[in-house]
Design a protein around this motif. Structure first.
Motif: not given
Length: 354
Positions: A327-334
């Motif tokens: 989730d953190r990686a997805r948010i950072a990528a977004t």
């Protein structure tokens, strides 16, 4: 014919319970391997060259843990290479002998005198072969088609046969039978756990090998994300697979482990530093980390164990951490994409006004 799904389920059950007991006594073992071997993977080194095939003295294999999970050593295949499945209703050790003595739970569904156990097994095998054909041709199917083409006059026993064949597809081949339209009962077949590999493009044409890959990845996961070769081979032997011996579905197991799946990025096979004679350990490769959510794998294992993911707290906590990291990686990528888009838009506006 072999009872492969039952054997596979017992392998995973044994590992789940054994590892749970061991890790509850020493929780630190769940996150690290031997102090002489780093668990943090280095995919560039593992993928660049094929490691040698493991060579384990025969006397070091088949200890107590293997004897407790291994059933018949037979791994014969039918002409269509379809394995007969053992249903969950026959979970006890004497199930095979009880088949001749009386009906099983699944046998009494519908008319208890209409189908003896061996006839249900035959219909399950036919349906598995049908499902394999549908998967290979990438075509959906339906309850109507199954009843018409595979198991005619089996309306009362459809659910039993369908459930057992679906379980066999999942455990042996790593293929899910998914209902896509409940109103007309239509089904599609897809690789389990969201994997993008099925192993069909190899020297054993046309047979998915994802089921065995999921089993090996599960064993690594249950061994603290790093499994010694002895553990892997004990499990393979428990499945009726032998190093150096050709199998009609999986080919040569040693090649699958140390070449094919390493090159595909699903496994890493490293020699333990300073080991004499050489010893190897297996880890997840980068493709396994990218494609498999540990929570989904834990749910898969819990389903095989007929339990709940929370019943295995060590792996459940690790799976939760994996979800949070994703989730953190997805948010950072977004956020990074939004910032890049904003910067690009601002630059365009400036250029326009100039």
């Amino acid at each position: 014919m072999p009872r492969a799904p039952k054997r596979r389920r017992r392998v995973l059950k044994q590992d789940l319970h054994t590892q749970t007991e061991a890790q509850c006594k020493d929780s630190s073992s769940s996150s690290t391997c031997s102090s002489s071997f780093p668990c943090s993977s280095s995919s560039s080194t593992s993928s660049s060259s094929n490691p040698p095939l493991p060579s384990i003295p025969e006397e070091e294999l088949g200890g107590d843990s293997t004897q407790s999970i291994a059933l018949s050593p037979q791994e014969a295949c039918s002409s269509s290479a379809v394995m007969t499945c053992t249903p969950r209703s026959q979970s006890n050790e004497g199930a095979s002998s009880q088949n001749d003595e009386g009906p099983s739970t699944s046998q009494i569904v519908g008319d208890p005198e209409a189908f003896p156990r061996h006839e249900i097994d035959a219909k399950v095998s036919d349906l598995v072969e049908f499902f394999l054909h549908k998967y290979q041709t990438n075509t959906p199917t339906s309850k109507e088609e199954i009843l018409m083409c595979v198991i005619p006059n089996c309306q009362d026993h459809f659910q039993v046969i369908f459930d057992e064949a679906s379980e066999c597809m999942k455990l042996v081949f790593g293929i899910d039978v998914r209902e896509v339209d409940p109103t007309v009962h239509s089904y599609a077949l897809a690789i389990s756990l969201g994997l993008t590999y099925d192993g069909m493009l190899s020297d054993v044409q046309g047979m998915p090998k994802t089921g065995l890959l999921i089993l090996i990845l599960s064993v690594i996961y249950m061994n603290g994300n790093c499994a010694p070769e002895e553990e892997i081979w004990n499990v393979m032997i428990g499945m009726g697979l032998s190093f150096g011996e050709w199998h009609c579905i999986y080919g040569e197991p040693g090649k699958l482990l140390t070449e094919d799946w390493v090159q595909e990025g699903y496994l890493e096979c490293h020699q333990v530093p300073n080991s004499d004679p050489p010893r190897f350990q297996f880890l997840w490769g980068p493709r396994a980390h990218a494609e498999i959510r540990k929570m989904n794998l834990l749910k898969f294992l819990a389903e095989i164990n007929e339990s709940d993911p929370r019943a295995f707290p060590i792996w459940y906590e690790e799976a939760l951490r994996d979800e949070q990291e994703r989730d953190r990686a997805r948010i950072a990528a977004t956020d990074a994409f939004a910032m890049a888009s904003s910067s690009s838009s601002a630059s365009s506006n400036i250029a326009y006004h100039k």
